[in-house]
Design a protein around this motif. Structure first.
Motif, PDB file in Angstrom:
ATOM      1  N   ASN A 139      -0.384  -7.498 -10.488  1.00  0.00           N
ATOM      2  CA  ASN A 139       0.531  -8.069  -9.023  1.00  0.00           C
ATOM      3  C   ASN A 139      -0.206  -9.459  -8.557  1.00  0.00           C
ATOM      4  O   ASN A 139      -0.989  -9.927  -8.827  1.00  0.00           O
ATOM      5  N   ASP A 147       6.533  -9.847  -6.812  1.00  0.00           N
ATOM      6  CA  ASP A 147       4.899  -9.730  -7.023  1.00  0.00           C
ATOM      7  C   ASP A 147       4.319  -9.192  -8.102  1.00  0.00           C
ATOM      8  O   ASP A 147       3.563  -8.092  -8.880  1.00  0.00           O
ATOM      9  N   LEU A 148       4.743  -9.480  -9.278  1.00  0.00           N
ATOM     10  CA  LEU A 148       4.155  -9.313 -10.526  1.00  0.00           C
ATOM     11  C   LEU A 148       3.364 -10.620 -11.520  1.00  0.00           C
ATOM     12  O   LEU A 148       4.333 -12.042 -11.152  1.00  0.00           O
ATOM     13  N   GLU A 204       6.777  -6.230   1.257  1.00  0.00           N
ATOM     14  CA  GLU A 204       5.661  -6.860   1.807  1.00  0.00           C
ATOM     15  C   GLU A 204       5.275  -7.975   3.099  1.00  0.00           C
ATOM     16  O   GLU A 204       6.363  -8.844   2.727  1.00  0.00           O
ATOM     17  N   SER A 229      -4.107  -2.071  -6.451  1.00  0.00           N
ATOM     18  CA  SER A 229      -3.536  -3.125  -6.869  1.00  0.00           C
ATOM     19  C   SER A 229      -3.206  -3.372  -8.233  1.00  0.00           C
ATOM     20  O   SER A 229      -4.105  -4.314  -9.121  1.00  0.00           O
ATOM     21  N   GLY A 230      -1.946  -3.207  -8.502  1.00  0.00           N
ATOM     22  CA  GLY A 230      -2.093  -4.233 -10.321  1.00  0.00           C
ATOM     23  C   GLY A 230      -2.237  -3.025 -11.159  1.00  0.00           C
ATOM     24  O   GLY A 230      -2.338  -3.055 -12.518  1.00  0.00           O
ATOM     25  N   THR A 236       0.924  -1.007  -6.242  1.00  0.00           N
ATOM     26  CA  THR A 236       1.133  -2.327  -5.231  1.00  0.00           C
ATOM     27  C   THR A 236       0.747  -2.460  -3.952  1.00  0.00           C
ATOM     28  O   THR A 236       0.341  -3.221  -3.239  1.00  0.00           O
ATOM     29  N   ILE A 266       5.695  -0.619  -8.219  1.00  0.00           N
ATOM     30  CA  ILE A 266       6.906  -1.565  -9.226  1.00  0.00           C
ATOM     31  C   ILE A 266       7.209  -0.519 -10.259  1.00  0.00           C
ATOM     32  O   ILE A 266       6.567  -0.295 -10.636  1.00  0.00           O
TER      33      ILE A 266
END
Length: 365
Positions: free
Chosen positions: A102, A135-136, A192, A218-219, A234, A253
């Motif tokens: 993320n 958000d990547l 977000e 996250s990620g 995420t 995601i």
């Protein structure tokens, strides 16, 4: 004979005939028992329930074995990412050391420490590119360790509500943690927050899951029972009243978007085609006389972009995009997130108190 409760014969028979009858009855009884026949005095369904109970441990064992196989196959592809202040997770994208995560995990930092399943000590990595709008981000290991295993990204179109999924990552710094749940919904559009560490992005087509998503997840990876990554966890839903995460409502995601963004970053060092619709404006939320959100005021218009070509100008207050009412910046972002660049739609707005509608061809963010 007792089990089959044969009826008494009405006439005498010879000993040899009796022996044959007994043998035949025994064979019939055994065949009936083998087929699941029950005593007429036994309540209907009792044997079926017993058979189900007997089979249940095998079914549970099969599911457990499948869980363990997926974890064994996929967990080596999930890494822990340590920035100077924050901790998150990532997924090995390829054998060259590219790792997708993320954007809010990497923040504004450029270098990181990464712990893989095969490395005893953290490995150094650097930022390739961060794309906060989705958000990547992709980071790259400075040295690729032996045995680095890329994950397999699944097909987001095949994700179905109710299918079992596993969330893998490093929640609260607990590396290689796994939680289990189901896909609760698909196609969610989620915005977000910035105050809770997010990028403020509005992301379409997210996968909602009941698998626990905690800080540090996250990620990481949301994985199906075929061992394919169907999404990147995420964020978790927050209770507006309490400001804390709501258990059992997390979002990931979708793998299709992860693949699209990561592949562009790996090949070009940046995102060259976002696939995200835009008007080409900066704007702010306005309120009415009751202090309720009432629209989005245009602050600036980028020359040559969609809004400029449609004749919008600073001071206009957008109240509708297509058939969707617009009351806040978030609602405008959500409307654009589910649209595509190049699509023609309408914008309804107020100018000097007069409502107007204009056709616009959406640009790209």
């Amino acid at each position: 004979m007792d089990a089959c409760r044969t009826r008494a014969l009405r006439k005498a028979i010879s000993p040899s005939a009796l022996r044959k009858a007994v043998a035949a009855a025994a064979l019939v009884c055994c065949a009936a028992l083998a087929a699941g026949c029950s005593d007429p005095g036994t309540p209907a369904g009792q044997d079926t329930a017993a058979a189900t109970r007997a089979a249940a441990p095998l079914a549970a064992g099969d599911l457990q074995s499948r869980f363990q196989k997926v974890i064994k196959d996929v967990l080596p592809s999930v890494v822990q990412i340590q920035a100077s202040q924050d901790l998150g997770s990532g997924v090995v994208y390829d054998g060259a050391g590219d790792i997708v995560t993320n954007a809010h995990v990497v923040g504004s930092e450029k270098t990181f420490k990464v712990t893989t399943a095969s490395s005893e000590e953290p490995l150094s990595a650097h930022l390739v590119y961060s794309y906060p709008e989705q958000d990547l981000a992709v980071i790259k290991l400075d040295r690729v360790p032996t045995g680095l295993k890329p994950a397999v990204l699944g097909d987001s179109e095949k994700v179905q509500v109710g299918q079992i999924v596993l969330a893998m990552g490093s929640p609260l710094g607990l590396s290689s943690s796994v939680t289990q749940g189901i896909v609760s919904a698909t196609g969610r559009t989620v915005s977000e927050g910035r105050t809770d560490g997010g990028t403020g992005a509005t992301i379409a087509n997210m996968v909602q899951t009941s698998a626990a998503i905690n800080p540090g997840n996250s990620g990481g990876a949301l994985v199906d029972l075929d061992g394919q990554v169907i999404g990147i966890p995420t964020l978790a839903a927050a209770d507006p009243g309490l400001g804390s995460a709501v258990p059992g409502i997390g979002f990931a995601i979708p793998a299709s978007m992860v693949r699209t963004v990561a592949e562009q970053i790996v090949q070009h060092g940046k995102v060259v085609e976002s696939g995200r619709a835009a008007l080409g404006i900066t704007a702010r939320t306005v309120v009415d006389d009751s202090y309720q959100p009432a629209g989005v005021a245009v602050v600036t218009v980028r020359s040559g972009d969609a809004a400029d070509k449609a004749g919008l100008r600073p001071g206009d207050i957008i109240t509708r995009l297509g058939d969707r009412p617009i009351t806040t910046i978030t609602s405008l972002s959500e409307a654009l997130a589910v649209d595509k660049p190049g699509r023609r739609t309408s914008v309804t707005y107020l100018r000097d108190g007069t409502e107007k509608t204009v056709e616009v061809t959406l640009g790209e963010q």
